[in-house]
Write an enzyme that holds these catalytic residues in place. Structure first.
Site, PDB file in Angstrom:
ATOM      1  N   CYS A   1     -14.450   0.606 -14.101  1.00 62.69           N
ATOM      2  CA  CYS A   1     -14.926   1.990 -13.998  1.00 62.69           C
ATOM      3  C   CYS A   1     -13.724   2.911 -14.170  1.00 62.69           C
ATOM      4  O   CYS A   1     -13.345   3.674 -13.290  1.00 62.69           O
ATOM      5  CB  CYS A   1     -15.596   2.205 -12.636  1.00 62.69           C
ATOM      6  SG  CYS A   1     -16.518   3.750 -12.570  1.00 62.69           S
TER       7      CYS A   1
ATOM      8  N   CYS B   1     -19.409   0.188 -18.620  1.00 62.37           N
ATOM      9  CA  CYS B   1     -20.628  -0.039 -17.840  1.00 62.37           C
ATOM     10  C   CYS B   1     -21.305  -1.362 -18.209  1.00 62.37           C
ATOM     11  O   CYS B   1     -21.962  -1.977 -17.365  1.00 62.37           O
ATOM     12  CB  CYS B   1     -21.593   1.117 -18.033  1.00 62.37           C
ATOM     13  SG  CYS B   1     -20.875   2.707 -17.555  1.00 62.37           S
TER      14      CYS B   1
ATOM     15  N   TYR C   1      -5.425   6.679   4.869  1.00 66.38           N
ATOM     16  CA  TYR C   1      -5.738   5.680   3.843  1.00 66.38           C
ATOM     17  C   TYR C   1      -5.046   4.343   4.146  1.00 66.38           C
ATOM     18  O   TYR C   1      -5.673   3.286   4.138  1.00 66.38           O
ATOM     19  CB  TYR C   1      -5.317   6.176   2.443  1.00 66.38           C
ATOM     20  CG  TYR C   1      -5.319   5.028   1.473  1.00 66.38           C
ATOM     21  CD1 TYR C   1      -6.514   4.552   0.959  1.00 66.38           C
ATOM     22  CD2 TYR C   1      -4.134   4.353   1.149  1.00 66.38           C
ATOM     23  CE1 TYR C   1      -6.537   3.440   0.138  1.00 66.38           C
ATOM     24  CE2 TYR C   1      -4.144   3.242   0.324  1.00 66.38           C
ATOM     25  CZ  TYR C   1      -5.351   2.803  -0.169  1.00 66.38           C
ATOM     26  OH  TYR C   1      -5.374   1.693  -0.976  1.00 66.38           O
TER      27      TYR C   1
ATOM     28  N   ASP D   1      -9.324   5.259  -2.026  1.00 65.26           N
ATOM     29  CA  ASP D   1      -8.209   5.757  -2.847  1.00 65.26           C
ATOM     30  C   ASP D   1      -8.806   6.430  -4.082  1.00 65.26           C
ATOM     31  O   ASP D   1     -10.030   6.615  -4.166  1.00 65.26           O
ATOM     32  CB  ASP D   1      -7.241   4.611  -3.199  1.00 65.26           C
ATOM     33  CG  ASP D   1      -7.841   3.616  -4.176  1.00 65.26           C
ATOM     34  OD1 ASP D   1      -9.056   3.732  -4.502  1.00 65.26           O
ATOM     35  OD2 ASP D   1      -7.112   2.723  -4.636  1.00 65.26           O
TER      36      ASP D   1
ATOM     37  N   GLU E   1       0.826  -1.207   0.000  1.00 61.05           N
ATOM     38  CA  GLU E   1       0.000   0.000   0.000  1.00 61.05           C
ATOM     39  C   GLU E   1       0.865   1.264   0.000  1.00 61.05           C
ATOM     40  O   GLU E   1       0.539   2.241  -0.652  1.00 61.05           O
ATOM     41  CB  GLU E   1      -0.968   0.013   1.192  1.00 61.05           C
ATOM     42  CG  GLU E   1      -2.097  -1.009   1.074  1.00 61.05           C
ATOM     43  CD  GLU E   1      -3.006  -0.769  -0.130  1.00 61.05           C
ATOM     44  OE1 GLU E   1      -3.020   0.357  -0.679  1.00 61.05           O
ATOM     45  OE2 GLU E   1      -3.689  -1.719  -0.547  1.00 61.05           O
TER      46      GLU E   1
ATOM     47  N   CYS F   1     -20.105  -3.971 -15.906  1.00 61.40           N
ATOM     48  CA  CYS F   1     -20.003  -3.574 -14.500  1.00 61.40           C
ATOM     49  C   CYS F   1     -21.056  -4.256 -13.625  1.00 61.40           C
ATOM     50  O   CYS F   1     -22.246  -4.221 -13.948  1.00 61.40           O
ATOM     51  CB  CYS F   1     -20.147  -2.059 -14.404  1.00 61.40           C
ATOM     52  SG  CYS F   1     -20.014  -1.480 -12.702  1.00 61.40           S
TER      53      CYS F   1
ATOM     54  N   CYS G   1     -26.168   2.074 -10.425  1.00 66.71           N
ATOM     55  CA  CYS G   1     -25.306   3.238 -10.690  1.00 66.71           C
ATOM     56  C   CYS G   1     -26.099   4.422 -11.269  1.00 66.71           C
ATOM     57  O   CYS G   1     -26.680   4.340 -12.344  1.00 66.71           O
ATOM     58  CB  CYS G   1     -24.182   2.863 -11.658  1.00 66.71           C
ATOM     59  SG  CYS G   1     -23.104   4.262 -12.038  1.00 66.71           S
TER      60      CYS G   1
HETATM   61  S1  SF4 Z   1     -21.973   1.425 -14.181  1.00 66.98           S
HETATM   62 FE1  SF4 Z   1     -21.276   3.104 -12.899  1.00 66.98          FE
HETATM   63  S2  SF4 Z   1     -19.788   2.188 -11.511  1.00 66.98           S
HETATM   64 FE2  SF4 Z   1     -20.075   0.782 -13.214  1.00 66.98          FE
HETATM   65  S3  SF4 Z   1     -18.502   1.281 -14.751  1.00 66.98           S
HETATM   66 FE3  SF4 Z   1     -20.336   2.431 -15.277  1.00 66.98          FE
HETATM   67  S4  SF4 Z   1     -20.048   4.398 -14.247  1.00 66.98           S
HETATM   68 FE4  SF4 Z   1     -18.654   2.963 -13.267  1.00 66.98          FE
END
Ligand code: SF4
Length: 347
Positions: free
Chosen positions: A195, A202, A125, A143, A43, A205, A211
């Site tokens: 992301c 997306c 952090y 982060d 880290e 994702c 989201c």
């Molecule tokens: S859905 Fe939202 S969290 Fe997922 S990649 Fe797209 S912008 Fe990022």
């Protein structure tokens, strides 16, 4: 627990179980936590530095100093030289201070975020990351990757860096009680691989459904960032003094920029300097060109002056370093660039 927190952490942990990045300092999802020393070391190295750049350094450090007590017993110069090239050298000094504090308490890291935070040089952090990843403590780990994911997930319009407290509070609302370490690493992985800053994927994702930025369109617009001030440019002069296949190297003062690192002598490149400072021998000097380097708060243009003199003996402390072992001197990137320039000129 409210439904959205359950949903988000379940979706994300399910994705992490299938897609976690295999990294040398990690344990696979759902298995026993990695050693705190390895988590902490990785880290610290990963702050401001990419995973690809850190891998070799992490392997070298853990091979040479397998335990925190080994690192604590190392000489400052050895550790600074091993860190050379990773940049942000205050991290290496803090690393040693922390390793020695842990060694002084028997070589065991404390297991709570508050006690970790009390170790020298260990910021909020890193304390949260070590508490979560090495000890499974519920901690909110934020982060730059997590900042991006949270900003998009909640469609936060407030610009960074002012939005950090809001992002932290929102990250807190979705952090689960169980598997906090895996959750933290899953958020980091999602930010690093799906992301991403410019082109969020997306369609792949796991958080696409909840989201808000995706639903609104243009998620890549977030997080909004406050306009940055242009960095000032400083000018400086470094000196390559060569004698009998050796070059004169000095040790920089312990405090300040590149503190404690081996270096070429220079003129101090202060904010008011114009890069025409005097060298530690009378000369004559040849101009070998310029090296540019960007630090956190300013950019530097360093001109390189070369003196080849059979009887040169610079003022002050330093050492004659063999040219054919210059790669082993542990020069920070700025001076390694200058050394390459001088050697290319001579070739
Ligand atoms: S859905 Fe939202 S969290 Fe997922 S990649 Fe797209 S912008 Fe990022």
């Amino acid at each position: 627990m409210d439904a959205s927190r359950d949903t988000i952490s379940e979706l994300l942990l399910g994705w992490y179980d299938r897609h976690a990045r295999a990294l040398p300092w990690r344990a696979p999802p759902g298995t026993a936590a990695p050693e705190p020393y390895r988590v902490w070391l990785s880290e610290v190295m990963l702050q401001q530095t990419t995973v690809a750049a850190v891998k070799d350094y992490f392997a070298a450090f853990t091979a040479r100093w397998p335990k925190v007590t080994d690192l604590a017993a190392a000489a400052d110069e050895e550790v600074m030289a091993a860190w050379a090239g990773l940049g942000y050298y205050a991290r290496a000094r803090n690393l040693l201070a922390c390793a020695r504090a842990v060694a002084a308490r028997g070589g065991t890291f404390p297991d709570s975020e508050d006690e970790l935070r009390a170790l020298p040089g260990l910021g909020a952090y890193t304390a949260a990351a070590v508490a979560a990843i090495a000890f499974g403590r519920r901690a909110v780990v934020v982060d730059a990757n997590v900042e991006r994911v949270v900003s998009r997930l909640f469609a936060l319009e407030e610009p960074l860096p002012g939005s950090r407290p809001t992002i932290r509070a929102l990250a807190d609302t979705i952090t689960p009680d169980a598997r906090a370490g895996d959750f933290a690493q899953a958020m980091m992985d999602l930010g690093a691989t799906v992301c991403t800053s410019r082109a969020p994927r997306c369609l792949l994702c796991p958080l696409a459904e909840p989201c808000k930025a995706r639903a609104q369109g243009e998620p890549e617009r977030l997080p909004v960032k406050a306009a940055k001030k242009a960095k000032p440019t400083r000018k400086g002069r470094a000196f390559w003094i060569e004698r009998d296949d050796h070059v004169w190297l000095v040790r920089r003062p312990g405090k300040g920029m590149l503190g404690g690192m081996r270096a070429l002598p220079d003129d101090g490149w202060s904010a008011r300097g114009d890069g025409s400072g005097e060298g530690p021998v009378a000369g004559p000097w040849d101009n070998a060109g310029r090296v540019a380097h960007v630090f956190t708060h300013f950019a530097l243009e360093l001109s390189l002056a070369v003196h080849l003199g059979a009887s040169a003996q610079p003022e002050g402390e330093g050492e004659w370093w063999p040219l054919d072992r210059i790669d082993e001197a542990g020069l920070p990137t700025l001076f390694a660039k200058a050394a390459r320039l001088a050697l290319a000129e001579a070739a």
